[in-house]
Write a protein that holds these residues in place. Structure first.
Motif, mmCIF file in Angstrom:
data_model
loop_
_atom_site.group_PDB
_atom_site.id
_atom_site.type_symbol
_atom_site.label_atom_id
_atom_site.label_comp_id
_atom_site.label_asym_id
_atom_site.label_seq_id
_atom_site.Cartn_x
_atom_site.Cartn_y
_atom_site.Cartn_z
ATOM 1 N N ASN A 1 -106.151 30.792 -54.725
ATOM 2 C CA ASN A 1 -106.701 29.434 -54.619
ATOM 3 C C ASN A 1 -107.830 29.381 -53.605
ATOM 4 O OD1 ASN A 1 -104.977 28.402 -56.532
ATOM 5 N ND2 ASN A 1 -103.517 27.590 -55.055
ATOM 6 N N ALA A 2 -107.635 30.049 -52.471
ATOM 7 C CA ALA A 2 -108.664 30.040 -51.424
ATOM 8 C C ALA A 2 -109.968 30.638 -51.947
ATOM 9 C CB ALA A 2 -108.178 30.807 -50.197
ATOM 10 N N VAL A 3 -109.872 31.717 -52.695
ATOM 11 C CA VAL A 3 -111.068 32.346 -53.256
ATOM 12 C C VAL A 3 -111.721 31.422 -54.289
ATOM 13 C CG1 VAL A 3 -111.879 34.282 -54.673
ATOM 14 C CG2 VAL A 3 -110.297 34.694 -52.793
ATOM 15 N N LEU A 4 -110.908 30.797 -55.118
ATOM 16 C CA LEU A 4 -111.436 29.865 -56.117
ATOM 17 C C LEU A 4 -112.159 28.701 -55.432
ATOM 18 C CD1 LEU A 4 -111.603 28.947 -59.108
ATOM 19 C CD2 LEU A 4 -109.444 27.745 -58.711
ATOM 20 N N TYR A 5 -111.552 28.140 -54.401
ATOM 21 C CA TYR A 5 -112.167 27.020 -53.693
ATOM 22 C C TYR A 5 -113.451 27.448 -52.985
ATOM 23 C CZ TYR A 5 -107.672 24.663 -54.445
ATOM 24 O OH TYR A 5 -106.549 24.105 -54.997
ATOM 25 N N LYS A 6 -113.451 28.653 -52.432
ATOM 26 C CA LYS A 6 -114.654 29.161 -51.768
ATOM 27 C C LYS A 6 -115.768 29.346 -52.804
ATOM 28 C CE LYS A 6 -114.905 30.191 -47.903
ATOM 29 N NZ LYS A 6 -115.351 29.383 -46.759
ATOM 30 N N ASN A 7 -115.411 29.795 -53.994
ATOM 31 C CA ASN A 7 -116.380 29.944 -55.070
ATOM 32 C C ASN A 7 -116.953 28.583 -55.464
ATOM 33 O OD1 ASN A 7 -117.727 31.575 -57.133
ATOM 34 N ND2 ASN A 7 -116.437 30.439 -58.563
ATOM 35 N N ASN A 8 -116.092 27.581 -55.571
ATOM 36 C CA ASN A 8 -116.572 26.231 -55.890
ATOM 37 C C ASN A 8 -117.525 25.732 -54.809
ATOM 38 O OD1 ASN A 8 -115.083 26.183 -58.221
ATOM 39 N ND2 ASN A 8 -113.412 24.957 -57.388
ATOM 40 N N ALA A 9 -117.221 26.032 -53.552
ATOM 41 C CA ALA A 9 -118.107 25.628 -52.449
ATOM 42 C C ALA A 9 -119.463 26.308 -52.592
ATOM 43 C CB ALA A 9 -117.467 25.971 -51.107
ATOM 44 N N ALA A 10 -119.460 27.593 -52.929
ATOM 45 C CA ALA A 10 -120.725 28.326 -53.085
ATOM 46 C C ALA A 10 -121.550 27.746 -54.235
ATOM 47 C CB ALA A 10 -120.443 29.808 -53.326
ATOM 48 N N ILE A 11 -120.879 27.380 -55.312
ATOM 49 C CA ILE A 11 -121.595 26.769 -56.446
ATOM 50 C C ILE A 11 -122.237 25.458 -56.017
ATOM 51 C CG2 ILE A 11 -121.264 25.643 -58.693
ATOM 52 C CD1 ILE A 11 -119.129 27.841 -59.250
ATOM 53 N N ARG A 12 -121.490 24.614 -55.295
ATOM 54 C CA ARG A 12 -122.038 23.328 -54.845
ATOM 55 C C ARG A 12 -123.186 23.538 -53.856
ATOM 56 N NH1 ARG A 12 -119.298 22.549 -58.476
ATOM 57 N NH2 ARG A 12 -117.966 20.809 -58.958
ATOM 58 N N LYS A 13 -123.076 24.543 -53.001
ATOM 59 C CA LYS A 13 -124.166 24.833 -52.057
ATOM 60 C C LYS A 13 -125.423 25.259 -52.800
ATOM 61 C CE LYS A 13 -121.183 26.122 -48.221
ATOM 62 N NZ LYS A 13 -120.643 27.208 -47.400
ATOM 63 N N THR A 14 -125.256 26.044 -53.842
ATOM 64 C CA THR A 14 -126.405 26.474 -54.649
ATOM 65 C C THR A 14 -127.028 25.280 -55.349
ATOM 66 O OG1 THR A 14 -125.413 28.648 -54.982
ATOM 67 C CG2 THR A 14 -127.127 27.994 -56.531
ATOM 68 N N GLU A 15 -126.187 24.419 -55.900
ATOM 69 C CA GLU A 15 -126.707 23.216 -56.560
ATOM 70 C C GLU A 15 -127.433 22.313 -55.564
ATOM 71 O OE1 GLU A 15 -123.179 21.610 -58.349
ATOM 72 O OE2 GLU A 15 -123.318 22.902 -60.108
ATOM 73 N N GLU B 1 -123.738 18.644 -51.001
ATOM 74 C CA GLU B 1 -123.403 19.267 -49.717
ATOM 75 C C GLU B 1 -122.033 18.797 -49.221
ATOM 76 O OE1 GLU B 1 -126.712 18.347 -47.156
ATOM 77 O OE2 GLU B 1 -127.703 20.254 -47.621
ATOM 78 N N ALA B 2 -121.745 17.520 -49.411
ATOM 79 C CA ALA B 2 -120.429 16.992 -49.010
ATOM 80 C C ALA B 2 -119.317 17.628 -49.842
ATOM 81 C CB ALA B 2 -120.407 15.468 -49.150
ATOM 82 N N GLU B 3 -119.561 17.796 -51.138
ATOM 83 C CA GLU B 3 -118.563 18.457 -51.986
ATOM 84 C C GLU B 3 -118.350 19.903 -51.549
ATOM 85 O OE1 GLU B 3 -119.669 18.111 -56.103
ATOM 86 O OE2 GLU B 3 -119.631 15.915 -56.038
ATOM 87 N N ALA B 4 -119.431 20.590 -51.198
ATOM 88 C CA ALA B 4 -119.319 21.978 -50.732
ATOM 89 C C ALA B 4 -118.497 22.045 -49.449
ATOM 90 C CB ALA B 4 -120.712 22.568 -50.503
ATOM 91 N N THR B 5 -118.717 21.107 -48.555
ATOM 92 C CA THR B 5 -117.954 21.064 -47.303
ATOM 93 C C THR B 5 -116.478 20.820 -47.582
ATOM 94 O OG1 THR B 5 -119.898 20.256 -46.107
ATOM 95 C CG2 THR B 5 -117.758 19.889 -45.077
ATOM 96 N N ASP B 6 -116.196 19.932 -48.539
ATOM 97 C CA ASP B 6 -114.810 19.649 -48.914
ATOM 98 C C ASP B 6 -114.139 20.885 -49.515
ATOM 99 O OD1 ASP B 6 -112.537 17.883 -49.309
ATOM 100 O OD2 ASP B 6 -113.039 17.945 -51.446
ATOM 101 N N TRP B 7 -114.842 21.583 -50.418
ATOM 102 C CA TRP B 7 -114.275 22.807 -51.007
ATOM 103 C C TRP B 7 -114.035 23.869 -49.935
ATOM 104 C CZ3 TRP B 7 -111.782 22.758 -55.257
ATOM 105 C CH2 TRP B 7 -112.186 21.994 -56.348
ATOM 106 N N ASP B 8 -114.957 23.982 -48.972
ATOM 107 C CA ASP B 8 -114.772 24.942 -47.874
ATOM 108 C C ASP B 8 -113.523 24.609 -47.057
ATOM 109 O OD1 ASP B 8 -116.725 26.922 -48.081
ATOM 110 O OD2 ASP B 8 -118.245 25.709 -47.064
ATOM 111 N N ALA B 9 -113.328 23.322 -46.786
ATOM 112 C CA ALA B 9 -112.149 22.902 -46.021
ATOM 113 C C ALA B 9 -110.864 23.219 -46.782
ATOM 114 C CB ALA B 9 -112.235 21.412 -45.694
ATOM 115 N N GLN B 10 -110.870 22.971 -48.089
ATOM 116 C CA GLN B 10 -109.691 23.291 -48.898
ATOM 117 C C GLN B 10 -109.424 24.791 -48.916
ATOM 118 O OE1 GLN B 10 -109.220 21.310 -52.761
ATOM 119 N NE2 GLN B 10 -110.896 19.952 -52.161
#
Length: 191
Positions: free
Chosen positions: A55-69, A124-133
């Protein structure tokens, strides 16, 4: 014992039979059962640890996608800023007949930039949220890993206790098992 099948018990034989009949559960049997239980609980803890790590890896991946977007949005914002600057320069330096058209372009670019900025900040806010998760899942993963490790050490100590018949090692097995169970409970409670 006589040769005719007649058997006489001595006092020592009587005590051995009495001790065998009324002996408490053996330490070896108790440790064997505890070891089986610890192995089962440890397997569950290990599974949970793997799941939280995934889950942590999946959430980190989602954060990276949001950061790229978000980065793409900021690049788009910069492109609009460049076009706005050119329109402002054209309005200032160009012929008066085109000034109104260039000023309209400047207003349009400002409006577009405001929308792009909101989208980028949201990403950016979504990326921060995914990073926190992701961080929360990694913390939980570490708890599960600590619990699993404590139980694995307890199982190894149980084997040594069985081989050496040392009572203090048996107490160590129960103590370390308790620590492992507490750590597993903390992981389950997300502490």
């Amino acid at each position: 014992m006589s040769e005719a099948g007649f058997h006489v018990h001595g006092p020592h034989d009587h005590e051995l039979e009495h001790a065998a009949r009324h002996a408490p559960e053996s330490s070896a049997g108790r440790l064997a059962v505890v070891t089986a239980i610890l192995a089962t609980v440890g397997a569950i803890f290990s599974y949970q640890g793997g799941a939280t790590q995934a889950n942590a890896v999946l959430y980190k991946n989602n954060a990276a996608i949001r950061k790229t977007e978000a980065s793409n949005q900021w690049s788009y914002y910069q492109a609009k800023s460049g076009k706005q600057n050119l329109a402002e320069l054209a309005a200032e330096l160009g012929p008066d007949s085109h000034r109104a058209a260039h000023e309209d372009e400047v207003k349009r670019y400002k409006s577009e930039k405001a929308e792009i900025k909101l989208a980028a900040e949201k990403l950016e806010a979504e990326a921060t949220d995914w990073d926190a998760q992701s961080e929360a899942q990694m913390h939980e993963h570490h708890r599960w890993a600590q619990a699993t490790t404590a139980l694995q050490i307890a199982i190894a100590m149980a084997a040594i206790a069985l081989l050496t018949r040392r009572k203090w090692l048996e107490y160590g097995v129960f103590g370390l098992s308790g620590i492992g169970i507490v750590l597993g409970a903390l992981a389950f409670l997300h502490v």
